[in-house]
Design a protein around this motif. Structure first.
Motif, PDB file in Angstrom:
ATOM      1  N   GLU A   1      40.068   4.972 -24.965  1.00  0.00           N
ATOM      2  CA  GLU A   1      39.144   6.102 -24.963  1.00  0.00           C
ATOM      3  C   GLU A   1      39.952   7.402 -24.873  1.00  0.00           C
TER       4      GLU A   1
ATOM      5  N   TYR B   1      45.055   9.188 -24.085  1.00  0.00           N
ATOM      6  CA  TYR B   1      44.061   8.119 -24.105  1.00  0.00           C
ATOM      7  C   TYR B   1      44.145   7.347 -22.794  1.00  0.00           C
TER       8      TYR B   1
ATOM      9  N   SER C   1      41.174   2.065 -32.056  1.00  0.00           N
ATOM     10  CA  SER C   1      40.931   0.845 -31.299  1.00  0.00           C
ATOM     11  C   SER C   1      39.786   1.046 -30.306  1.00  0.00           C
ATOM     12  N   PRO C   2      38.887   0.078 -30.198  1.00  0.00           N
ATOM     13  CA  PRO C   2      37.816   0.174 -29.189  1.00  0.00           C
ATOM     14  C   PRO C   2      38.316  -0.020 -27.765  1.00  0.00           C
ATOM     15  N   ARG C   3      39.574  -0.447 -27.604  1.00  0.00           N
ATOM     16  CA  ARG C   3      40.125  -0.657 -26.262  1.00  0.00           C
ATOM     17  C   ARG C   3      40.516   0.656 -25.578  1.00  0.00           C
TER      18      ARG C   3
ATOM     19  N   LYS D   1      40.410   1.263 -21.599  1.00  0.00           N
ATOM     20  CA  LYS D   1      39.122   0.926 -21.008  1.00  0.00           C
ATOM     21  C   LYS D   1      39.249  -0.334 -20.163  1.00  0.00           C
TER      22      LYS D   1
ATOM     23  N   SER E   1      35.972  -5.981 -20.100  1.00  0.00           N
ATOM     24  CA  SER E   1      34.578  -6.349 -19.790  1.00  0.00           C
ATOM     25  C   SER E   1      34.534  -7.716 -19.146  1.00  0.00           C
TER      26      SER E   1
END
Length: 629
Positions: free
Chosen positions: A612, A623, A608-610, A626, A629
């Motif tokens: 890191e 993790y 998932s890009p959410r 993030k 935005s």
């Protein structure tokens, strides 16, 4: 020699046991065979030593201490980090007291404030940490099971010696108690100390608040060995003053023990009140002072320091009364799964069931003990009503078994021993009967010589009959050995869940080293080291503790649902997702999520890009969510 040989085998086994890859059988599958041989040799040595009247009591004591070392010190030597997530939690509470310098309420700590309302154990440990000059309690808590088990020996011996002078019975009961006490409440916890204090209170009550003891003292005063007036001054004013002074000393000691129990643990005072009430209803111990003292101290604490917790929890506690099913239900997340977990659970059940059945056999078989040691029957039966009173987080059945064990072990030992005696007089009578009994079938009657006429018969070619085997003589030590060996799977069979390797500790420690105040840690369950670390500034959420509907949502879309749940954290705080091997082991072995489902959760978060990735090693992954935005 058996004791030395057993310890040598144990030392060899510890040096050649590898715990780097535990399976579902825990320590049972990893132990070197020499460990089992050492336990067998130790048990055999104990059995023959305790039955030898020429051996002093220090030899059975040495064998019992050897047993405790093999049982409780093995894990401390094999594992480089302490066991049990709950022990790490209690270390965090001690650290909180050292950090804050005082107690705090629920407005500051939330649910964790319950420990500040029963701070006896934690305050004592904080003082011990300062005294030893160590960084935290984790430096020594791996050895706490051995320490807390040794603490139980003195009150146990005092209790058992109240009802018998038969050293065989006393030490066999102590041995059975040690091998049947698998419940696991000897770890670094308030319960471990509260249980020892509980037995200490019972020892004082049984030995100093007994109608039988008072009666014997009075009788010795009227016709004792010191003359017609008994011991010096016993019947005079000074003697009565000495008796009153002695009673006052024991009353003060009793009060101190009760206070220590009440301020340290929530459940043990209730168990103590129930047991003292049962004793007070008997003629032998009809002294209400111990019970009244305990009730007054217990109520005083509940209505003052513990009132915030009790006022919030009382409605649920009242609703749980009579809910016996909560103690035996096997719902979501509580059912052992896999051959290893099921086998270890059954080993524990069979061990406890066997000891209780032996206790019942001892009660039925030993009529003298059933009468003279009737208070020990009450000790075994008194905790049973607590099984109906509350589920105690589905743990009440284990606590009831533990509190029943001192009385049950005594009568279980009586079932294994022939001709047990309650007093020294009975032992002397038995020795006299054995001396007076004629020996051998060739005794002479009426002083006449024996005479046998000669007989003539044909030679016989039949084989000689084998010697008669005494199966009964070997049954008791075999039962004792079986119980001793069964302790290992019962106590250490779930070490895959309870052990956290150093790399898992390092991963979690890295999380708290960087987490800002107000951060949130999300994990599958709380089975990982440092799970409550810095709980006064970092929040925790374990999604497998949630209802099944929400867990199913997470399994269907792990990254999406978890990101939504974690989004409420405001900067500069962060939201972390942690998945470790301890959580995985607990989830798989207790029927929560299987390996495939947990792998799906991890892969979904990783893709998932959410999220890191912050850290990862062979023990788990960390993790962070993030910022939006």
């Amino acid at each position: 020699m058996p004791l030395l040989a057993a310890l040598a085998l144990w030392g060899y086994a510890v040096r050649h046991t590898d715990v780097s890859a535990l399976d579902d059988y825990g320590l049972v599958g990893a132990l070197h065979p020499a460990f089992w041989a050492g336990l067998a040799v130790l048990t055999a040595g104990f059995w023959f030593t305790v039955r030898d009247p020429r051996r002093r009591s220090r030899w059975p004591l040495a064998h019992v201490l050897g047993l405790l070392v093999m049982e409780r010190a093995t894990q401390a030597l094999l594992y480089p980090t302490p066991l049990y997530a709950w022990a790490w939690k209690h270390d965090a509470v001690v650290d909180h007291l050292l950090t804050s310098g005082g107690l705090q309420d629920a407005a500051r700590l939330g649910d964790m404030a319950v420990y500040d309302q029963w701070p006896g154990f934690f305050a004592a440990q904080a003082a011990l940490v300062r005294l030893l000059g160590v960084d935290n309690a984790a430096m020594y808590m791996a050895w706490w099971p051995l320490v807390s088990s040794v603490l139980l020996l003195l009150p146990l011996l005092l209790i058992y010696r109240t009802f018998t002078t038969d050293r065989r019975l006393i030490w066999t009961a102590v041995w059975l108690f040690c091998v049947a006490n698998w419940v696991g409440q000897d770890y670094f916890s308030p319960q471990s100390v509260a249980f020892a204090l509980h037995l200490g209170v019972l020892a004082v009550v049984l030995r100093r608040y007994s109608g039988r003891t008072s009666g014997s003292s009075a009788s010795s005063g009227s016709s004792g060995p010191s003359g017609p007036d008994g011991p010096k001054g016993l019947d005079g004013p000074d003697g009565r003053g000495g008796v009153r002074q002695g009673q006052a000393v024991w009353a003060v000691l009793l009060s101190l023990l009760v206070v220590a129990v009440v301020v340290s643990h929530q459940l043990t005072p209730g168990m103590l009140v129930v047991t003292l009430l049962a004793l007070a209803l008997t003629r032998r111990h009809r002294d209400w002072l111990p019970l009244v003292t305990t009730v007054v101290i217990f109520l005083a604490w509940c209505l003052t320091a513990a009132l915030p917790f009790l006022s919030a929890a009382m409605p649920d506690m009242i609703r749980s009364v009579g809910d016996v099913g909560a103690n035996v239900e096997t719902g979501y997340g509580t059912t052992p799964t896999g051959a290893g977990a099921v086998a270890m659970s059954w080993a524990a059940r069979l061990l406890s069931g066997s000891v209780l059945l032996l206790a019942l056999a001892g009660v039925l078989r030993q009529r003298v003990l059933r009468r003279r040691a009737f208070p020990l029957l009450l000790l075994a039966a008194a905790p049973l009503p607590m099984f109906v009173a509350s589920s105690y987080g589905s743990e009440m059945i284990f606590r009831v078994l533990m509190f029943m064990l001192p009385g049950a072990a005594f009568f279980a030992a009586a079932a294994l021993l022939p001709g047990v005696r309650a007093s020294a007089a009975e032992a002397a009578d038995a020795a006299a009967r054995n001396t007076e009994r004629p020996s051998g079938p060739s005794r002479r009657r009426f002083g006449l010589p024996s005479f046998s006429p000669p007989s003539f018969s044909l030679p016989s070619f039949s084989l000689p009959s084998p010697p008669r085997l005494r199966y009964g003589a070997w049954l008791a030590p075999l039962v004792l050995l079986t119980g001793t060996l069964a302790f290992v799977p019962s106590y250490s069979g779930k070490d895959r869940i309870n052990y956290f390797p150093p790399r898992e500790v390092a991963l979690v420690q890295r999380l708290f080293d960087q987490a800002p105040d107000g951060s949130l840690v999300v994990a599958a369950n709380r089975n990982y080291p440092l799970a409550y670390e810095q709980y006064w500034r970092v929040d925790h959420y374990w999604f497998l503790d949630d209802d099944r509907r929400h867990v199913d949502e997470i399994v269907r879309d792990p990254a999406g649902v978890l990101a939504r749940d974690m989004a409420a954290v405001d900067a500069p705080a962060r939201a972390y997702f942690l998945l470790t091997q301890g959580q995985t082991a607990n989830s798989e072995m207790n029927g929560q999520l299987n390996e495939a489902q947990l792998r799906h959760v991890r892969e979904s978060v990783a893709g998932s890009p959410r999220f890191e990735r912050v850290a990862e090693n062979s023990a788990g992954v960390l993790y962070v969510l993030k910022p939006a935005s």
